[in-house]
Design a protein around this motif. Structure first.
Motif, PDB file in Angstrom:
ATOM      1  N   CYS A  76       0.833  -1.197   0.000  1.00  7.24           N
ATOM      2  CA  CYS A  76       0.000   0.000   0.000  1.00  7.24           C
ATOM      3  C   CYS A  76       0.870   1.250   0.000  1.00  7.24           C
ATOM      4  O   CYS A  76       1.816   1.362   0.783  1.00  7.24           O
ATOM      5  N   ASN A  77       0.525   2.191  -0.876  1.00 12.17           N
ATOM      6  CA  ASN A  77       1.267   3.446  -0.990  1.00 12.17           C
ATOM      7  C   ASN A  77       0.690   4.563  -0.132  1.00 12.17           C
ATOM      8  O   ASN A  77       1.178   5.692  -0.172  1.00 12.17           O
ATOM      9  N   LYS A  78      -0.326   4.239   0.662  1.00  6.30           N
ATOM     10  CA  LYS A  78      -0.932   5.226   1.557  1.00  6.30           C
ATOM     11  C   LYS A  78      -1.035   4.607   2.941  1.00  6.30           C
ATOM     12  O   LYS A  78      -2.018   3.928   3.260  1.00  6.30           O
ATOM     13  N   PRO A  79      -0.037   4.832   3.794  1.00  5.32           N
ATOM     14  CA  PRO A  79      -0.002   4.162   5.091  1.00  5.32           C
ATOM     15  C   PRO A  79      -1.230   4.384   5.975  1.00  5.32           C
ATOM     16  O   PRO A  79      -1.506   3.569   6.850  1.00  5.32           O
ATOM     17  N   GLN A  80      -1.975   5.480   5.734  1.00  2.00           N
ATOM     18  CA  GLN A  80      -3.169   5.752   6.555  1.00  2.00           C
ATOM     19  C   GLN A  80      -4.460   5.215   5.938  1.00  2.00           C
ATOM     20  O   GLN A  80      -5.544   5.433   6.488  1.00  2.00           O
ATOM     21  N   ALA A  81      -4.371   4.527   4.817  1.00  7.02           N
ATOM     22  CA  ALA A  81      -5.573   4.045   4.128  1.00  7.02           C
ATOM     23  C   ALA A  81      -6.298   2.995   4.974  1.00  7.02           C
ATOM     24  O   ALA A  81      -5.661   2.187   5.669  1.00  7.02           O
ATOM     25  N   PRO A  82      -7.632   2.970   4.920  1.00  3.83           N
ATOM     26  CA  PRO A  82      -8.391   1.984   5.699  1.00  3.83           C
ATOM     27  C   PRO A  82      -8.022   0.529   5.393  1.00  3.83           C
ATOM     28  O   PRO A  82      -8.152  -0.327   6.271  1.00  3.83           O
ATOM     29  N   VAL A  83      -7.560   0.244   4.180  1.00  3.20           N
ATOM     30  CA  VAL A  83      -7.192  -1.133   3.845  1.00  3.20           C
ATOM     31  C   VAL A  83      -6.081  -1.642   4.750  1.00  3.20           C
ATOM     32  O   VAL A  83      -5.996  -2.851   5.032  1.00  3.20           O
ATOM     33  N   VAL A  84      -5.232  -0.758   5.250  1.00  2.00           N
ATOM     34  CA  VAL A  84      -4.129  -1.172   6.129  1.00  2.00           C
ATOM     35  C   VAL A  84      -4.671  -1.743   7.439  1.00  2.00           C
ATOM     36  O   VAL A  84      -4.199  -2.774   7.932  1.00  2.00           O
ATOM     37  N   GLU A  85      -5.678  -1.094   7.988  1.00  2.13           N
ATOM     38  CA  GLU A  85      -6.292  -1.606   9.216  1.00  2.13           C
ATOM     39  C   GLU A  85      -6.985  -2.943   8.961  1.00  2.13           C
ATOM     40  O   GLU A  85      -6.958  -3.843   9.828  1.00  2.13           O
ATOM     41  N   ARG A  86      -7.588  -3.085   7.792  1.00  2.30           N
ATOM     42  CA  ARG A  86      -8.206  -4.379   7.449  1.00  2.30           C
ATOM     43  C   ARG A  86      -7.143  -5.486   7.451  1.00  2.30           C
ATOM     44  O   ARG A  86      -7.384  -6.597   7.949  1.00  2.30           O
ATOM     45  N   GLY A 139      -4.296 -10.093  10.326  1.00  2.00           N
ATOM     46  CA  GLY A 139      -2.985 -10.670  10.591  1.00  2.00           C
ATOM     47  C   GLY A 139      -2.105 -10.791   9.363  1.00  2.00           C
ATOM     48  O   GLY A 139      -1.232 -11.668   9.304  1.00  2.00           O
ATOM     49  N   ILE A 140      -2.313  -9.914   8.394  1.00  2.00           N
ATOM     50  CA  ILE A 140      -1.558  -9.956   7.134  1.00  2.00           C
ATOM     51  C   ILE A 140      -0.462  -8.901   7.160  1.00  2.00           C
ATOM     52  O   ILE A 140      -0.714  -7.740   7.495  1.00  2.00           O
ATOM     53  N   ASP A 141       0.744  -9.310   6.803  1.00  2.00           N
ATOM     54  CA  ASP A 141       1.869  -8.381   6.768  1.00  2.00           C
ATOM     55  C   ASP A 141       1.631  -7.282   5.742  1.00  2.00           C
ATOM     56  O   ASP A 141       0.989  -7.510   4.704  1.00  2.00           O
ATOM     57  N   CYS A 142       2.183  -6.103   6.022  1.00  3.25           N
ATOM     58  CA  CYS A 142       2.024  -4.949   5.130  1.00  3.25           C
ATOM     59  C   CYS A 142       3.391  -4.405   4.717  1.00  3.25           C
ATOM     60  O   CYS A 142       4.302  -4.314   5.547  1.00  3.25           O
ATOM     61  N   PHE A 143       3.504  -4.046   3.459  1.00  4.37           N
ATOM     62  CA  PHE A 143       4.634  -3.240   2.998  1.00  4.37           C
ATOM     63  C   PHE A 143       4.061  -1.873   2.659  1.00  4.37           C
ATOM     64  O   PHE A 143       3.315  -1.726   1.688  1.00  4.37           O
ATOM     65  N   LEU A 144       4.375  -0.888   3.480  1.00  3.91           N
ATOM     66  CA  LEU A 144       3.825   0.452   3.323  1.00  3.91           C
ATOM     67  C   LEU A 144       4.921   1.392   2.876  1.00  3.91           C
ATOM     68  O   LEU A 144       6.055   1.323   3.368  1.00  3.91           O
ATOM     69  N   PHE A 145       4.589   2.283   1.965  1.00  6.22           N
ATOM     70  CA  PHE A 145       5.587   3.230   1.481  1.00  6.22           C
ATOM     71  C   PHE A 145       4.905   4.500   1.005  1.00  6.22           C
ATOM     72  O   PHE A 145       3.693   4.510   0.752  1.00  6.22           O
ATOM     73  N   GLU A 146       5.680   5.558   0.899  1.00  2.00           N
ATOM     74  CA  GLU A 146       5.194   6.826   0.351  1.00  2.00           C
ATOM     75  C   GLU A 146       6.037   7.157  -0.872  1.00  2.00           C
ATOM     76  O   GLU A 146       7.254   7.349  -0.762  1.00  2.00           O
ATOM     77  N   PRO A 147       5.399   7.191  -2.045  1.00  2.00           N
ATOM     78  CA  PRO A 147       6.155   7.386  -3.291  1.00  2.00           C
ATOM     79  C   PRO A 147       7.070   8.610  -3.292  1.00  2.00           C
ATOM     80  O   PRO A 147       8.161   8.569  -3.869  1.00  2.00           O
ATOM     81  N   LYS A 148       6.649   9.663  -2.617  1.00  2.00           N
ATOM     82  CA  LYS A 148       7.449  10.900  -2.644  1.00  2.00           C
ATOM     83  C   LYS A 148       8.788  10.730  -1.939  1.00  2.00           C
ATOM     84  O   LYS A 148       9.690  11.565  -2.090  1.00  2.00           O
ATOM     85  N   ALA A 149       8.943   9.655  -1.186  1.00  2.00           N
ATOM     86  CA  ALA A 149      10.212   9.399  -0.501  1.00  2.00           C
ATOM     87  C   ALA A 149      11.264   8.788  -1.419  1.00  2.00           C
ATOM     88  O   ALA A 149      12.417   8.615  -1.012  1.00  2.00           O
ATOM     89  N   ASP A 188      12.501   3.006  -8.416  1.00  2.00           N
ATOM     90  CA  ASP A 188      13.193   2.791  -7.142  1.00  2.00           C
ATOM     91  C   ASP A 188      12.305   2.063  -6.138  1.00  2.00           C
ATOM     92  O   ASP A 188      12.729   1.102  -5.497  1.00  2.00           O
ATOM     93  N   TYR A 189      11.073   2.536  -5.976  1.00  2.00           N
ATOM     94  CA  TYR A 189      10.237   1.850  -4.984  1.00  2.00           C
ATOM     95  C   TYR A 189       9.728   0.519  -5.508  1.00  2.00           C
ATOM     96  O   TYR A 189       9.520  -0.416  -4.732  1.00  2.00           O
ATOM     97  N   GLU A 190       9.574   0.379  -6.815  1.00  2.00           N
ATOM     98  CA  GLU A 190       9.149  -0.917  -7.338  1.00  2.00           C
ATOM     99  C   GLU A 190      10.237  -1.973  -7.185  1.00  2.00           C
ATOM    100  O   GLU A 190       9.932  -3.142  -6.958  1.00  2.00           O
ATOM    101  N   ARG A 191      11.495  -1.577  -7.282  1.00  2.00           N
ATOM    102  CA  ARG A 191      12.565  -2.544  -7.041  1.00  2.00           C
ATOM    103  C   ARG A 191      12.563  -3.009  -5.580  1.00  2.00           C
ATOM    104  O   ARG A 191      12.813  -4.189  -5.287  1.00  2.00           O
ATOM    105  N   GLU A 192      12.244  -2.096  -4.680  1.00  2.00           N
ATOM    106  CA  GLU A 192      12.137  -2.476  -3.274  1.00  2.00           C
ATOM    107  C   GLU A 192      10.956  -3.412  -3.050  1.00  2.00           C
ATOM    108  O   GLU A 192      11.051  -4.394  -2.309  1.00  2.00           O
ATOM    109  N   ILE A 193       9.841  -3.115  -3.718  1.00  2.00           N
ATOM    110  CA  ILE A 193       8.673  -4.008  -3.637  1.00  2.00           C
ATOM    111  C   ILE A 193       9.022  -5.378  -4.210  1.00  2.00           C
ATOM    112  O   ILE A 193       8.681  -6.415  -3.628  1.00  2.00           O
ATOM    113  N   ALA A 194       9.707  -5.402  -5.350  1.00  2.00           N
ATOM    114  CA  ALA A 194      10.071  -6.675  -5.985  1.00  2.00           C
ATOM    115  C   ALA A 194      10.908  -7.545  -5.053  1.00  2.00           C
ATOM    116  O   ALA A 194      10.738  -8.772  -5.006  1.00  2.00           O
ATOM    117  N   ALA A 195      11.804  -6.912  -4.298  1.00  2.00           N
ATOM    118  CA  ALA A 195      12.622  -7.660  -3.344  1.00  2.00           C
ATOM    119  C   ALA A 195      11.747  -8.274  -2.247  1.00  2.00           C
ATOM    120  O   ALA A 195      11.956  -9.426  -1.839  1.00  2.00           O
TER     121      ALA A 195
END
Length: 205
Positions: free
Chosen positions: A39-49, A54-64, A70-77
């Motif tokens: 998820c690219n929006k750490p505050q999105a309601p889907v994160v709480e779902r 009990g599902i792991d999350c990879f959260l990021f902000e594209p502007k970082a 760059d962020y897709e390579r991190e996601i791919a890893a």
């Protein structure tokens, strides 16, 4: 014992389709393990779902990041580390680059709220209503890097009644999405999907 079929769900918003996948996994109909939410929006309601499930999350902000790549390579890893078999886009509001699209060619799916190739892009439900068509629906398709242009895996028709408005039609579309998407994921998990160019067949044992 064979390893479970593992999926990663990419989402950016409320997560209603994500929840339908979670519910299907819990009741044994999905045939797959939801191993990660991206998820690219750490505050999105889907994160709480995801956290409640009990599902792991990879959260990021594209502007970082300096670039999408760059962020897709991190996601791919992250995906490689978790042995992800299929990427399931469920309201992921970012354009994808070849970094992920090429890596998961034939193993990345999306759902769109129209009967493609009619009404691609944004506001598909409103497009259909304004055009005056009598039927619309939902389409699950492979992701190929274009705008809703990947090969069609499955479609479900939704009838537009004379008294429908944007809200009632959205409700119908969302119900159809939540019924169709888990079913298609289960086809992948069970090895039923066969791709030959743009022609996709589903062969059940």
């Amino acid at each position: 014992m064979t390893s479970p079929y593992r999926i990663a769900v990419f989402a950016s918003g409320q997560g209603s389709n994500f929840q339908s996948l979670v519910d299907s996994a819990h009741n044994g109909r999905l045939g797959a393990e939801i191993a990660l939410l991206v998820c690219n929006k750490p505050q999105a309601p889907v994160v709480e779902r995801a956290r409640k499930a009990g599902i792991d999350c990879f959260l990021f902000e594209p502007k970082a990041y300096a670039s999408r790549g760059d962020y897709e390579r991190e996601i791919a890893a992250e995906l490689a580390e978790r042995g992800i078999d299929l990427i399931v886009l469920a309201g992921y509001m970012l354009l994808l680059t070849p970094v992920l699209v090429d890596l998961y060619a034939g193993r990345m799916i999306n759902i769109h709220p129209s009967l493609l190739p009619s009404f691609p892009g944004i506001n598909a439900i409103g497009q259909a209503l304004n055009y005056g068509v009598k039927v619309t629906g939902v389409t699950v398709h492979l992701v190929d890097g274009g705008m809703d242009s990947g090969a069609v895996i499955a479609q479900q028709v939704v009838h537009i009644d004379d008294d429908d408005n944007i809200h009632s039609l959205e409700d119908k579309i969302h119900r159809a999405e939540q019924e169709l998407y888990p079913r298609v994921v289960s086809w992948f998990a069970n090895g039923c999907v066969h791709v030959e160019g743009r022609r996709i067949t589903v062969k059940h044992d």
